[in-house]
Design a protein around this motif. Structure first.
Motif, PDB file in Angstrom:
ATOM      1  N   HIS A 153      81.413  -6.127  51.471  1.00  0.00           N
ATOM      2  CA  HIS A 153      82.126  -5.030  50.840  1.00  0.00           C
ATOM      3  C   HIS A 153      83.601  -5.064  51.244  1.00  0.00           C
ATOM      4  N   ASP A 154      84.390  -4.282  50.558  1.00  0.00           N
ATOM      5  CA  ASP A 154      85.812  -4.187  50.853  1.00  0.00           C
ATOM      6  C   ASP A 154      86.012  -3.416  52.150  1.00  0.00           C
ATOM      7  N   LEU A 155      86.725  -4.015  53.107  1.00  0.00           N
ATOM      8  CA  LEU A 155      86.925  -3.388  54.409  1.00  0.00           C
ATOM      9  C   LEU A 155      88.257  -2.646  54.512  1.00  0.00           C
ATOM     10  N   ASP A 156      89.033  -2.646  53.445  1.00  0.00           N
ATOM     11  CA  ASP A 156      90.358  -2.024  53.513  1.00  0.00           C
ATOM     12  C   ASP A 156      90.281  -0.514  53.722  1.00  0.00           C
ATOM     13  N   ASN A 157      89.206   0.084  53.229  1.00  0.00           N
ATOM     14  CA  ASN A 157      89.073   1.538  53.333  1.00  0.00           C
ATOM     15  C   ASN A 157      87.853   1.941  54.151  1.00  0.00           C
ATOM     16  N   VAL A 158      87.525   1.139  55.150  1.00  0.00           N
ATOM     17  CA  VAL A 158      86.396   1.459  56.016  1.00  0.00           C
ATOM     18  C   VAL A 158      86.695   2.736  56.801  1.00  0.00           C
ATOM     19  N   SER A 159      85.746   3.657  56.799  1.00  0.00           N
ATOM     20  CA  SER A 159      85.911   4.904  57.540  1.00  0.00           C
ATOM     21  C   SER A 159      84.814   4.992  58.598  1.00  0.00           C
ATOM     22  N   VAL A 160      85.166   4.665  59.832  1.00  0.00           N
ATOM     23  CA  VAL A 160      84.212   4.744  60.942  1.00  0.00           C
ATOM     24  C   VAL A 160      84.861   5.506  62.088  1.00  0.00           C
ATOM     25  N   LYS A 161      84.038   6.059  62.945  1.00  0.00           N
ATOM     26  CA  LYS A 161      84.552   6.879  64.040  1.00  0.00           C
ATOM     27  C   LYS A 161      85.072   6.029  65.196  1.00  0.00           C
ATOM     28  N   HIS A 162      84.378   4.904  65.479  1.00  0.00           N
ATOM     29  CA  HIS A 162      84.709   4.077  66.637  1.00  0.00           C
ATOM     30  C   HIS A 162      83.953   2.757  66.525  1.00  0.00           C
ATOM     31  N   PHE A 163      83.992   1.929  67.556  1.00  0.00           N
ATOM     32  CA  PHE A 163      83.364   0.607  67.496  1.00  0.00           C
ATOM     33  C   PHE A 163      81.840   0.683  67.375  1.00  0.00           C
ATOM     34  N   THR A 164      81.201   1.648  68.044  1.00  0.00           N
ATOM     35  CA  THR A 164      79.749   1.774  67.915  1.00  0.00           C
ATOM     36  C   THR A 164      79.379   2.069  66.469  1.00  0.00           C
ATOM     37  N   ASP A 165      80.129   2.948  65.853  1.00  0.00           N
ATOM     38  CA  ASP A 165      79.908   3.283  64.448  1.00  0.00           C
ATOM     39  C   ASP A 165      80.171   2.069  63.563  1.00  0.00           C
ATOM     40  N   PHE A 194      70.469  -1.273  69.959  1.00  0.00           N
ATOM     41  CA  PHE A 194      69.561  -0.149  69.857  1.00  0.00           C
ATOM     42  C   PHE A 194      69.929   1.036  70.745  1.00  0.00           C
ATOM     43  N   PHE A 195      70.085   0.824  72.040  1.00  0.00           N
ATOM     44  CA  PHE A 195      70.394   1.952  72.917  1.00  0.00           C
ATOM     45  C   PHE A 195      71.651   2.684  72.461  1.00  0.00           C
ATOM     46  N   TYR A 196      72.706   1.946  72.203  1.00  0.00           N
ATOM     47  CA  TYR A 196      73.986   2.570  71.869  1.00  0.00           C
ATOM     48  C   TYR A 196      73.933   3.245  70.503  1.00  0.00           C
ATOM     49  N   MET A 197      73.370   2.539  69.515  1.00  0.00           N
ATOM     50  CA  MET A 197      73.365   3.094  68.169  1.00  0.00           C
ATOM     51  C   MET A 197      72.335   4.206  68.007  1.00  0.00           C
ATOM     52  N   ILE A 198      71.212   4.120  68.725  1.00  0.00           N
ATOM     53  CA  ILE A 198      70.246   5.214  68.703  1.00  0.00           C
ATOM     54  C   ILE A 198      70.878   6.467  69.298  1.00  0.00           C
ATOM     55  N   ALA A 199      71.596   6.298  70.404  1.00  0.00           N
ATOM     56  CA  ALA A 199      72.281   7.443  71.015  1.00  0.00           C
ATOM     57  C   ALA A 199      73.276   8.040  70.034  1.00  0.00           C
ATOM     58  N   PHE A 200      74.034   7.188  69.351  1.00  0.00           N
ATOM     59  CA  PHE A 200      75.009   7.663  68.368  1.00  0.00           C
ATOM     60  C   PHE A 200      74.314   8.418  67.232  1.00  0.00           C
ATOM     61  N   GLU A 201      73.211   7.849  66.717  1.00  0.00           N
ATOM     62  CA  GLU A 201      72.508   8.491  65.610  1.00  0.00           C
ATOM     63  C   GLU A 201      71.904   9.829  66.018  1.00  0.00           C
ATOM     64  N   GLN A 202      71.390   9.906  67.227  1.00  0.00           N
ATOM     65  CA  GLN A 202      70.750  11.159  67.647  1.00  0.00           C
ATOM     66  C   GLN A 202      71.761  12.298  67.761  1.00  0.00           C
ATOM     67  N   HIS A 221      75.008  12.196  66.046  1.00  0.00           N
ATOM     68  CA  HIS A 221      75.848  12.356  64.856  1.00  0.00           C
ATOM     69  C   HIS A 221      75.124  12.104  63.529  1.00  0.00           C
ATOM     70  N   CYS A 222      73.998  11.406  63.540  1.00  0.00           N
ATOM     71  CA  CYS A 222      73.400  10.961  62.268  1.00  0.00           C
ATOM     72  C   CYS A 222      71.893  11.190  62.235  1.00  0.00           C
ATOM     73  N   ARG A 223      71.447  12.357  62.637  1.00  0.00           N
ATOM     74  CA  ARG A 223      70.005  12.598  62.703  1.00  0.00           C
ATOM     75  C   ARG A 223      69.330  12.400  61.353  1.00  0.00           C
ATOM     76  N   GLN A 224      70.021  12.712  60.275  1.00  0.00           N
ATOM     77  CA  GLN A 224      69.391  12.612  58.965  1.00  0.00           C
ATOM     78  C   GLN A 224      69.700  11.300  58.248  1.00  0.00           C
ATOM     79  N   THR A 225      70.352  10.398  58.936  1.00  0.00           N
ATOM     80  CA  THR A 225      70.534   9.032  58.424  1.00  0.00           C
ATOM     81  C   THR A 225      70.258   8.049  59.564  1.00  0.00           C
ATOM     82  N   SER A 226      69.132   8.237  60.221  1.00  0.00           N
ATOM     83  CA  SER A 226      68.827   7.459  61.435  1.00  0.00           C
ATOM     84  C   SER A 226      68.168   6.131  61.103  1.00  0.00           C
ATOM     85  N   TYR A 227      68.896   5.278  60.399  1.00  0.00           N
ATOM     86  CA  TYR A 227      68.355   4.001  59.947  1.00  0.00           C
ATOM     87  C   TYR A 227      67.988   3.081  61.118  1.00  0.00           C
ATOM     88  N   ILE A 228      68.869   2.987  62.107  1.00  0.00           N
ATOM     89  CA  ILE A 228      68.621   2.078  63.228  1.00  0.00           C
ATOM     90  C   ILE A 228      67.467   2.588  64.082  1.00  0.00           C
TER      91      ILE A 228
END
Length: 242
Positions: A70-82, A155-163, A165-172
């Motif tokens: 995908h196009d990365l020019d307009n990527v909107s992420v909070k930080h490196f974990t995201d 897993f540890f880092y992204m699960i922590a992030f999802e729990q 900030h992203c409880r309803q999009t907890s794909y990982i």
């Protein structure tokens, strides 16, 4: 970082990438991007190079991910974990899922048991955790590289992030739960390794406990409905075979 970690089990670049995606280490992505633009002004770099593209390239190579489609020019992420989560999901738009407790719908059979019942386990061409399919007695799973440190980062880092900030999009988190249900013993890992789904730099005996630890604090409510449907289909097939 786990005690006794070995450099041979670390991803490209040693432990630095893991420190960069450690959830508690994060700085806002926009701050890092602004610092990058100050040090490397747009008029002094090659055409097309920007901070999101550079960071995405680095993490894709380091953690053996598919290059972004995908196009990365307009990527909107909070930080490196995201960003790492974004890359693993290939930028799939987050669709909120209904949070339901699936206590009665978890998978009742491990990888070895599924194979004994006649389910064929196959490695998907995709590395995305969204690409889990069960059709025609074939359970197709994305390939996963397992090391003590990379698995922790994924897993540890992204699960922590999802729990948080992203409880309803907890794909990982859902993907990790699927793997934890498939992997109970060394024999289950052997099956996944033999079918080229798991590529491990730790012993097969160590893999199962690591996944159990990873999902210890993850509630079943984060299971994707698609994963629950696969669990139901697999349970039904195996029960009919007994």
């Amino acid at each position: 970082m786990p005690n006794g970690a070995k450099l041979s089990q670390q991803p490209l670049g040693g432990i630095l990438p893991l420190d960069l995606v450690l959830f508690e280490n994060q700085l806002p992505f926009c701050v890092l991007e602004e610092l990058f633009n100050i040090v490397f002004p747009p008029n002094r770099r090659d055409d097309g190079i920007n901070f999101p593209k550079l960071a995405s390239w680095f993490f894709s190579i380091t953690f053996d991910l598919e290059r972004p489609k995908h196009d990365l020019d307009n990527v909107s992420v909070k930080h490196f974990t995201d960003l790492l989560r974004f890359l693993l999901l290939q930028g799939a738009p987050p669709e909120e899922m209904e949070l339901v407790f699936y206590a009665t719908d978890v998978l009742s059979y491990s990888a070895k048991e599924l194979q004994e019942f006649g389910v064929k386990l196959k490695a998907s061409k995709s590395k995305s955790p969204l690409d889990i399919k069960f059709s025609g007695l074939v359970l197709e799973l994305p390939k996963i590289l397992v090391t003590d440190l990379v698995t922790e980062a994924f897993f540890f880092y992204m699960i922590a992030f999802e729990q948080i900030h992203c409880r309803q999009t907890s794909y990982i988190s859902s993907y990790a739960l699927v793997l934890s249900r498939l992997i109970n013993t060394k024999e289950d890992v052997d099956v996944l390794v033999d079918n080229k789904i798991v590529h491990s730099f730790i012993t097969n005996t160590e893999v199962a406990p690591s996944f159990r630890i990873m999902v210890k604090n993850v509630g079943l409510a984060v299971l994707l409905p698609e994963h629950v449907d696969i669990f139901k289909s697999l349970n039904k097939f195996c029960e009919n075979e007994t």
